[in-house]
Design a protein around this motif. Structure first.
Motif, PDB file in Angstrom:
ATOM      1  N   PHE A  45       0.811  -1.294   0.216  1.00  0.00           N
ATOM      2  CA  PHE A  45      -0.028   0.010   0.042  1.00  0.00           C
ATOM      3  C   PHE A  45       1.054   1.193  -0.175  1.00  0.00           C
ATOM      4  CE2 PHE A  45      -4.477  -1.035   0.418  1.00  0.00           C
ATOM      5  CZ  PHE A  45      -4.446  -2.271   0.171  1.00  0.00           C
ATOM      6  N   PHE A  46       0.962   1.826  -1.132  1.00  0.00           N
ATOM      7  CA  PHE A  46       1.651   2.972  -1.444  1.00  0.00           C
ATOM      8  C   PHE A  46       0.993   4.450  -0.991  1.00  0.00           C
ATOM      9  CE2 PHE A  46       3.479  -0.101  -4.133  1.00  0.00           C
ATOM     10  CZ  PHE A  46       4.749   0.104  -4.146  1.00  0.00           C
ATOM     11  N   GLU A  47      -0.446   4.003  -0.578  1.00  0.00           N
ATOM     12  CA  GLU A  47      -1.257   5.140  -0.148  1.00  0.00           C
ATOM     13  C   GLU A  47      -2.181   4.576   0.800  1.00  0.00           C
ATOM     14  OE1 GLU A  47      -4.615   5.848  -2.924  1.00  0.00           O
ATOM     15  OE2 GLU A  47      -3.750   7.697  -3.413  1.00  0.00           O
ATOM     16  N   LYS A  80      13.512   5.096  -1.570  1.00  0.00           N
ATOM     17  CA  LYS A  80      14.720   5.124  -1.826  1.00  0.00           C
ATOM     18  C   LYS A  80      15.015   5.340  -3.834  1.00  0.00           C
ATOM     19  CE  LYS A  80      16.209   2.114   1.628  1.00  0.00           C
ATOM     20  NZ  LYS A  80      16.208   0.737   1.762  1.00  0.00           N
ATOM     21  N   GLY A  81      13.922   5.108  -4.227  1.00  0.00           N
ATOM     22  CA  GLY A  81      13.715   5.357  -5.559  1.00  0.00           C
ATOM     23  C   GLY A  81      13.605   4.128  -6.264  1.00  0.00           C
ATOM     24  N   GLU A  82      13.166   3.189  -5.718  1.00  0.00           N
ATOM     25  CA  GLU A  82      12.837   1.673  -6.489  1.00  0.00           C
ATOM     26  C   GLU A  82      11.564   1.725  -7.310  1.00  0.00           C
ATOM     27  OE1 GLU A  82      13.863  -2.888  -5.533  1.00  0.00           O
ATOM     28  OE2 GLU A  82      12.035  -2.076  -4.275  1.00  0.00           O
ATOM     29  N   SER A  83      11.898   1.300  -8.493  1.00  0.00           N
ATOM     30  CA  SER A  83      10.407   1.319  -9.320  1.00  0.00           C
ATOM     31  C   SER A  83       9.395   0.277  -8.827  1.00  0.00           C
ATOM     32  CB  SER A  83      10.838   1.082 -10.711  1.00  0.00           C
ATOM     33  OG  SER A  83      11.262  -0.189 -10.867  1.00  0.00           O
ATOM     34  N   VAL A  84       8.223   0.663  -9.216  1.00  0.00           N
ATOM     35  CA  VAL A  84       7.089  -0.459  -9.055  1.00  0.00           C
ATOM     36  C   VAL A  84       7.406  -1.848  -9.561  1.00  0.00           C
ATOM     37  CG1 VAL A  84       4.707  -0.955  -9.770  1.00  0.00           C
ATOM     38  CG2 VAL A  84       5.208   1.314  -8.803  1.00  0.00           C
ATOM     39  N   SER A  85       7.705  -1.892 -10.775  1.00  0.00           N
ATOM     40  CA  SER A  85       8.245  -3.278 -11.487  1.00  0.00           C
ATOM     41  C   SER A  85       9.369  -3.834 -10.632  1.00  0.00           C
ATOM     42  CB  SER A  85       8.920  -2.780 -12.876  1.00  0.00           C
ATOM     43  OG  SER A  85       7.764  -2.042 -13.636  1.00  0.00           O
ATOM     44  N   PRO A 108      -0.705  -0.488 -11.042  1.00  0.00           N
ATOM     45  CA  PRO A 108      -1.019  -1.960 -10.769  1.00  0.00           C
ATOM     46  C   PRO A 108      -1.122  -2.766 -12.279  1.00  0.00           C
ATOM     47  CG  PRO A 108      -2.783  -0.682  -9.317  1.00  0.00           C
ATOM     48  CD  PRO A 108      -1.974   0.234 -10.420  1.00  0.00           C
ATOM     49  N   LEU A 109      -1.403  -1.770 -13.144  1.00  0.00           N
ATOM     50  CA  LEU A 109      -1.518  -2.593 -14.521  1.00  0.00           C
ATOM     51  C   LEU A 109       0.073  -2.878 -14.945  1.00  0.00           C
ATOM     52  CD1 LEU A 109      -2.596  -3.483 -17.344  1.00  0.00           C
ATOM     53  CD2 LEU A 109      -2.505  -1.017 -18.049  1.00  0.00           C
ATOM     54  N   VAL A 110       1.001  -1.714 -14.588  1.00  0.00           N
ATOM     55  CA  VAL A 110       2.383  -1.745 -14.952  1.00  0.00           C
ATOM     56  C   VAL A 110       2.834  -2.976 -14.203  1.00  0.00           C
ATOM     57  CG1 VAL A 110       4.682  -0.619 -14.687  1.00  0.00           C
ATOM     58  CG2 VAL A 110       2.636   0.437 -15.639  1.00  0.00           C
ATOM     59  N   ALA A 111       2.647  -3.030 -12.944  1.00  0.00           N
ATOM     60  CA  ALA A 111       3.016  -4.211 -12.111  1.00  0.00           C
ATOM     61  C   ALA A 111       2.739  -5.523 -12.530  1.00  0.00           C
ATOM     62  CB  ALA A 111       2.600  -3.908 -10.663  1.00  0.00           C
ATOM     63  N   SER A 112       1.269  -5.749 -13.342  1.00  0.00           N
ATOM     64  CA  SER A 112       0.736  -6.999 -13.617  1.00  0.00           C
ATOM     65  C   SER A 112       1.832  -7.378 -14.801  1.00  0.00           C
ATOM     66  CB  SER A 112      -0.633  -6.839 -13.925  1.00  0.00           C
ATOM     67  OG  SER A 112      -0.694  -6.034 -15.154  1.00  0.00           O
TER      68      SER A 112
END
Ligand code: CP
Length: 307
Positions: A45-47, A80-85, A108-112
């Motif tokens: 949860f980023f929010e 620290k700047g890590e991407s969602v992917s 979440p689409l990018v993550a999927s």
């Protein structure tokens, strides 16, 4: 492998099956206590969230599984700047299924696209919130015993309210659904929802500023909070936040069989004096969220129901 990013990722038949399983879980919870033994859910949860995160976690615990995760971006390496992917690739090595909330539409689409395990969109910016919609559909089904032949009033912040966007997208697939879209001019439903969803599916709808004028026509009144976190300036938020306040006085014009829903959290838009009215369903609705999320976890992990 199936993800749930948009409510359209599920067919009507799949939604009906999820509702059926959720109702079975409500009735026979003991039959489900070991279904997810040795499985892990990650909640990323980023929010902020209360209901969605905790109901997902309780859902997995009640299925006999375990939970890992974080409840704010600042306690993860996103800070620290890590991407969602990259985050998803890593967590996919620890967990069997991931529920993710993110302030950016489409995250979440990018993550999927990078994930080796099922991803569930637990809310992306002002875009979508499909598991809230499943919760809403289960609640409507429990209250009305049907998901068709309904006049649904959606009231409040229809511009930024992602739960409203997902609910409309889901409901247009049922028969004889009419919408009364109640909002201030500044918070009207986005054009893409009107053009691509309502008009494309020949759905009857009206747009209005007035709750009082239309409350008597409704089977369902879906109240929403003005989404403070999506406003660009405080002044506009302060001007619009109390535009609608549902109270006992306004309910005098409503039908006896009205069902009042709200995804919550509530701020001022429903007076607490309404909470004891038999038409108020929003606390039951929040509780239903756990059962439908249990059914969803079982489905996405390909674990059979109880039949
Ligand atoms: N309805 C909902 O999404 O609530 P939370 O923000 O508390 O998860």
């Amino acid at each position: 492998m199936k993800h749930l990013i948009d409510i359209k990722d599920l067919t009507v038949e799949e939604i009906d099956e999820l509702i059926k399983v959720a109702k079975d879980i409500m009735q026979f919870p003991d039959n489900y206590t070991e279904k997810c033994k040795h499985k892990k859910l990650a909640t990323l949860f980023f929010e902020p969230s209360t209901r969605t995160r905790l109901s997902f976690e309780t859902a997995m615990l009640d299925l006999g599984g375990n939970v890992i995760g974080f409840s704010e971006a600042s306690s993860s390496s996103a800070s620290k700047g890590e991407s969602v992917s990259d985050t998803i690739r890593i967590v996919g090595g620890y967990a069997d299924i991931i529920a993710m909330r993110h302030p950016k539409e489409g995250a979440p689409l990018v993550a999927s696209l990078k994930s080796t395990v099922p991803i569930i969109n637990a809310g992306d910016g002002g875009h979508n919130h499909p598991t809230q919609t499943l919760t809403d559909l289960l609640t409507i089904s429990c209250e009305k015993n049907r998901l068709d032949n309904l006049t649904i009033g959606l009231c409040g912040d229809l511009k930024f309210g992602r739960t409203v966007h997902s609910l409309i997208t889901a409901m247009v697939r049922y028969k004889n659904i009419k919408f009364v879209l109640i909002s201030p001019d500044e918070l009207k439903i986005p054009e893409y929802i009107k053009e691509n969803i309502l008009e494309k599916n020949n759905i009857e709808y009206i747009e209005t500023n007035s709750l009082e004028e239309h409350i008597g026509e409704l089977d369902i009144l879906y109240m929403t909070r003005v989404q403070k976190e999506r406003f660009f300036n405080e002044e506009d938020y302060v001007r619009l936040k109390d535009y609608y306040i549902l109270d006992k006085n306004k309910l005098e014009k409503a039908r006896e069989d009205l069902s009042i829903l709200h995804p919550l959290p509530r701020v001022n838009e429903i007076s607490t004096e309404v909470d004891d009215d038999p038409r108020a369903c929003y606390f039951k609705q929040a509780r239903n969220g756990k059962f439908i999320r249990m059914a969803l976890i079982l489905k996405l992990l390909n674990i059979g129901g109880n039949k």
